[in-house]
Structure formats: C-alpha cells, structure tokens
Enzyme design. Structure first.
Site, PDB file in Angstrom:
ATOM      1  N   ARG A   1       4.090  40.619 -81.365  1.00  0.00           N
ATOM      2  CA  ARG A   1       5.077  39.630 -81.821  1.00  0.00           C
ATOM      3  C   ARG A   1       5.011  38.367 -80.944  1.00  0.00           C
ATOM      4  NH1 ARG A   1       9.054  36.552 -79.784  1.00  0.00           N
ATOM      5  NH2 ARG A   1       9.718  38.285 -78.485  1.00  0.00           N
ATOM      6  N   ASP A   2       5.405  38.500 -79.693  1.00  0.00           N
ATOM      7  CA  ASP A   2       5.514  37.316 -78.833  1.00  0.00           C
ATOM      8  C   ASP A   2       4.140  36.696 -78.564  1.00  0.00           C
ATOM      9  OD1 ASP A   2       6.488  35.380 -77.130  1.00  0.00           O
ATOM     10  OD2 ASP A   2       7.642  36.757 -75.906  1.00  0.00           O
TER      11      ASP A   2
ATOM     12  N   HIS B   1      13.155  40.607 -70.547  1.00  0.00           N
ATOM     13  CA  HIS B   1      11.929  40.044 -71.128  1.00  0.00           C
ATOM     14  C   HIS B   1      11.499  38.893 -70.218  1.00  0.00           C
ATOM     15  CE1 HIS B   1       9.462  38.685 -74.672  1.00  0.00           C
ATOM     16  NE2 HIS B   1       9.645  37.503 -74.105  1.00  0.00           N
TER      17      HIS B   1
ATOM     18  N   CYS C   1       0.444  29.816 -72.208  1.00  0.00           N
ATOM     19  CA  CYS C   1       1.569  28.885 -72.153  1.00  0.00           C
ATOM     20  C   CYS C   1       0.994  27.485 -72.091  1.00  0.00           C
ATOM     21  CB  CYS C   1       2.448  29.151 -70.939  1.00  0.00           C
ATOM     22  SG  CYS C   1       3.767  27.944 -70.786  1.00  0.00           S
TER      23      CYS C   1
ATOM     24  N   ASN D   1       3.636  36.064 -71.524  1.00  0.00           N
ATOM     25  CA  ASN D   1       4.431  37.213 -71.086  1.00  0.00           C
ATOM     26  C   ASN D   1       3.790  37.830 -69.850  1.00  0.00           C
ATOM     27  OD1 ASN D   1       6.480  37.786 -73.361  1.00  0.00           O
ATOM     28  ND2 ASN D   1       4.566  37.366 -74.431  1.00  0.00           N
TER      29      ASN D   1
ATOM     30  N   HIS E   1       8.529  36.174 -68.558  1.00  0.00           N
ATOM     31  CA  HIS E   1       7.278  35.438 -68.727  1.00  0.00           C
ATOM     32  C   HIS E   1       6.702  35.161 -67.341  1.00  0.00           C
ATOM     33  CE1 HIS E   1       7.627  33.786 -73.098  1.00  0.00           C
ATOM     34  NE2 HIS E   1       8.152  34.993 -73.011  1.00  0.00           N
TER      35      HIS E   1
HETATM   36 ZN    ZN Z   1       8.807  35.748 -74.831  1.00  0.00          ZN
END
Ligand code: ZN
Length: 315
Positions: free
Chosen positions: A14-15, A211, A244, A253, A213
């Site tokens: 997903r991310d 969560h 990123c 992540n 990063h």
């Molecule tokens: Zn994220």
C-alpha cells in the site's frame, strides 16, 4: 499475540506502491504477499480503497483482499479514506481498516479534501457500518493520527489539538488509534512524548501501533523508542519501498528487513524467518525494474552466529 512478541505489519503493497509511478501487476502483488506470509509476516496492508483514478497503482485492492484472505493466519489490512471506502473494504472482507486523520487540518484538506469534523463524521459512519455486522465478521477499526510528529504545511501541531482528535476518534467508535510519522519529522524524544500524550487520552490498550518513515535516517531509532514505551505493532515496508522525493538516498517507510533483524537480534520474536524475508526482494525487484530498494541487512547479510529469537533459549 501468542508466539510473537512484536507484530511487524508490512505496508509495502500500500504505502510503498502508492508513492511510486509504476503500477505493479496483480499477479506480482499476489506473489509478494504470498512470499511474505510464507516468511512468517502476520499482517499485511494490501492496499487502499481510494478511487482508481486517484491511485491507479492500488486499483486492484478488492482482488488482493480476496486473495490474501485465503492465506491462513494472515491479518488482511487496508487503508480507507472515508465511509465509502470502508463499505468496499467490508464487502471485500478485510480484517482491519485504518482511517487516516491528519492532525494538521491544512494537510487533511490537501490530502483527503476534508476538515477534521468531516473526517470524524466519516469515522462515526464507519463504526456504525461495523457495528451492524455480526460480531464475528466485524473488522478491527483503527483511526490513524497522521502528521502527528509535524506537518510539511503547518509544522508542529499543538498537543491540545492532537489530544482532542485522539479522543474524538475513540468517541466515534474506533477500536484504537495509531500514530503516523507521515513526514519523517519524528525523533526518539518526540516519539516518547507523543505516545505519553495520546495514552493519557485513550489509555494504554488503545494505542499499540506506530507507522514510521526513515526520511531523515531516524526510523529505527524511533522504532526502538516506541518499543521501549511498550508499543507492540510496527509498520514497515519491504526494501523501504516508495522512497522519498524530498530526501534522496533515504528510504520511505522503515525497511522491514532491517527492522526484523533489529528485533530478532534483540531477542524479540517476530515469527519471521529473515533469510526467507530477504528472498522476497527478488520478487519485488523483478516486478519494479529500475525502482530502488533500500536496506542495510540485504547487503551486509546476517552476522556470523546469528540466531532467531525463538531459538535463543536453546543455544
Ligand atoms: Zn507512510
């Protein structure tokens, strides 16, 4: 959690995939999910129920939920931006729904096009949808406080605002709240501080996950701070996928492989076999040509004499 001490929740499908341009074919996603589950990963966020025209990378989430549900013992998690997405997630049979609520209202408007009040209304509607189901079929419902360590548009968000929104999510009917360092602004001290702040409002049982990063290289340091506070669920992405755009060389992540290595080396059981986890990278790399995969362990390999936590008592 029985035979695991820490739940590592894989969010790459997903991310990771939502932040890169390439659309991974459905069959490759299935192979990725299958291989990670076979390596021992117990929870995977397989996608997000957002309109396909906004995120074509995740357009096959319904099919992925159906597929992932056939894997015994796997918790199938999805992101839902609103009640409409939650309806689709429930229909598909997801086990866990996460609704993001950006504690920065500017970010919430830019990202979800909704004010805080509107997101809370969506949470109320989602909780009602879930309550209307027979108890055995109700998915777990998490409200995730995103940009909780700071926002690229507003900077630091006042504690009182974070506390108020955490309380509103629980009042709306969430089973728990989570913390999300969407922007990679967290450091170990702020991780400890925000955990204490939110626990004061929701109680220890209603905050178990975070969560993180790795935008500024503090991902594992922040994970350790969260562990020391007693959190038991850590999100991570295979190969730190997603990258990123603001920080070349830094993963998006935190990297699942590096996180699992840290936990297992510390004697914390994740249920994950590291060698098998490392081999999953081949599937992802083959399906995403040219996409950079991150992580230190994949290059450095396991130290000589390394023992998984579950075997430690026997050596
Ligand atoms: Zn994220």
């Amino acid at each position: 959690m029985g035979d695991v001490d820490i739940l590592v929740s894989e969010v790459g499908p997903r991310d990771g995939l939502q932040s890169i341009g390439t659309v991974m074919p459905l069959e490759a996603k299935k192979a990725w999910i299958d291989a990670e589950a076979a390596a021992g990963v117990r929870e995977i966020e397989v996608g997000s129920f957002v309109p396909a025209k906004l995120l074509p990378q995740l357009a096959d989430t319904t099919e992925l939920v159906a597929h992932a549900r056939t894997i015994p013992g796997l918790t199938v998690a999805v992101l839902v931006p609103n009640a409409k997405g939650a309806e689709a997630a429930i229909r598909a049979g997801a086990h866990k729904l996460t609704l993001p609520l950006s504690v920065s209202e500017t970010h919430s408007l830019a990202n979800l096009r909704r004010t805080h009040d509107q997101v809370i209304d969506e949470a109320v509607t989602i909780a009602r949808l879930i309550q209307a189901l027979p108890p055995a079929e109700r998915p777990h419902f998490e409200g995730s406080l995103s940009t909780v360590f700071g926002c690229t548009l507003e900077g630091t968000i006042p504690d009182a605002q974070i506390a108020r929104l955490a309380a509103l999510l629980m009042d709306a009917g969430c089973d728990e709240v989570g913390l999300s360092d969407t922007t990679g602004y967290a450091n170990p001290a702020t991780v400890r501080r925000i955990i204490a702040l939110v626990r004061d409002v929701v109680g220890d049982e209603a905050l178990t996950g975070i969560h993180l990063h790795n935008t500024r290289g503090l991902g594992l340091a922040n994970a350790l701070a969260a562990l020391e506070c007693g959190l038991t669920t850590l999100d991570a992405s295979l190969g730190g996928l997603g990258g990123c755009p603001f920080a070349p060389g830094a993963s998006g992540n935190i990297v699942t492989e590096d996180l699992v290595f840290m936990l297992e080396a510390m004697g914390l059981r994740t249920g994950i076999d590291i060698e098998r986890l490392l081999s999953v990278r081949k599937i992802v790399a083959a399906a995403l040509p040219g996409e950079e995969l991150y992580g230190f362990l994949p290059d450095a390999k396991l130290p000589l004499g390394f023992v998984h936590a579950k075997n430690l008592e026997y050596v």
